[in-house]
Scaffold this active site. Sequence first.
Site, short mmCIF file in Angstrom:
data_model
loop_
_atom_site.label_atom_id
_atom_site.label_comp_id
_atom_site.label_asym_id
_atom_site.label_seq_id
_atom_site.Cartn_x
_atom_site.Cartn_y
_atom_site.Cartn_z
N HIS A 126 7.85 7.46 3.82
CA HIS A 126 7.05 6.84 2.76
C HIS A 126 6.28 7.92 2.03
CE1 HIS A 126 4.38 6.92 6.33
NE2 HIS A 126 3.46 7.24 5.45
N HIS B 61 2.65 9.20 -0.22
CA HIS B 61 1.23 9.07 -0.55
C HIS B 61 0.95 9.90 -1.80
CE1 HIS B 61 -0.13 7.22 3.29
NE2 HIS B 61 0.89 7.90 3.80
N HIS C 11 0.81 -1.22 0.00
CA HIS C 11 0.00 0.00 0.00
C HIS C 11 0.84 1.27 0.00
CE1 HIS C 11 0.68 0.55 4.34
NE2 HIS C 11 0.42 -0.72 4.49
N HIS D 257 6.15 11.52 4.02
CA HIS D 257 6.06 11.50 5.48
C HIS D 257 7.37 10.97 6.06
CE1 HIS D 257 1.36 11.12 5.47
NE2 HIS D 257 1.79 12.33 5.17
#
Length: 272
Positions: free
Chosen positions: A128, A130, A101, A147
């Site tokens: 990571h 998004h 994910h 992040h």
Amino acid sequence: MNKYNISTIFSCWLLLFLSQHAICTTAQVSDEVEGEFEYDPGSERGPECWGFLREEWAKCRTGRRQSPINIVNSIVRTVPNRGQLKFNYKPANAIVRNSGHDIEIQWINGNAGSAQFNGVNYSLVQCHWHSPAEHLIDGRRYDLELHMVHTNSSGIVALVVAKLYRIGRTPDPFLSQFTEEIISLINQVGNRTAGVVDPRSARTDSANVYYNYLGSLTTPPCNETVIWIVNQTISTVAAEQVELLREAVFDYAEMNARPVQPLNGREILLYH
């Protein structure tokens, strides 16, 4: 509006609520083993259902300090930046990980240094991405969000530094370091050795103006333990870089941004 219209509207709302609850409850029963979550709206494991999938994820639906949020500048309180945020990052061995994910950079053995906020040190453990961005600025959603995740002395995620990007001509140099490793991990959960990675090259330590508020993890279990630092400056990333991040993860996470959550009276500060 007469009472019959009011009754009809209430009945429709109740049916919608019960329908959503039934979908989420069914997902919990059918997913006792894996318990994975998804981002597809309306999915049995989508964001509306995270709080039903596992008992320890209940904060995703009951919490009052959830993240991400829409940062509205008209309600932000500006305060002087007197060095409350300091970075003490250093190069350390790391791996690139595809969790299915998201794509993560994980520093090994907690040797990548720390960030200090209001006199408290938080250890950098991973970062990571998004896409699109999770936090909104005045209702605008940007193309990517990084992040930088830090833990406190008890190992709990307690500080996250976020950096927002818009698509432009200039690639992000930090993300460019991991292109080959990400390509090798397309559509598969696993790790690749990244060698020594300097977190300072992410350039989150150049933040002079940033938003601050109290919130949560943006993925299950949605624990409300996080001090958020969101850079006001918007950086650039190449379209190809965003496309690669989306191609690498599983189909249900190509758009891996959680919907914005209610502010519920929380204060947002702008350190300037």
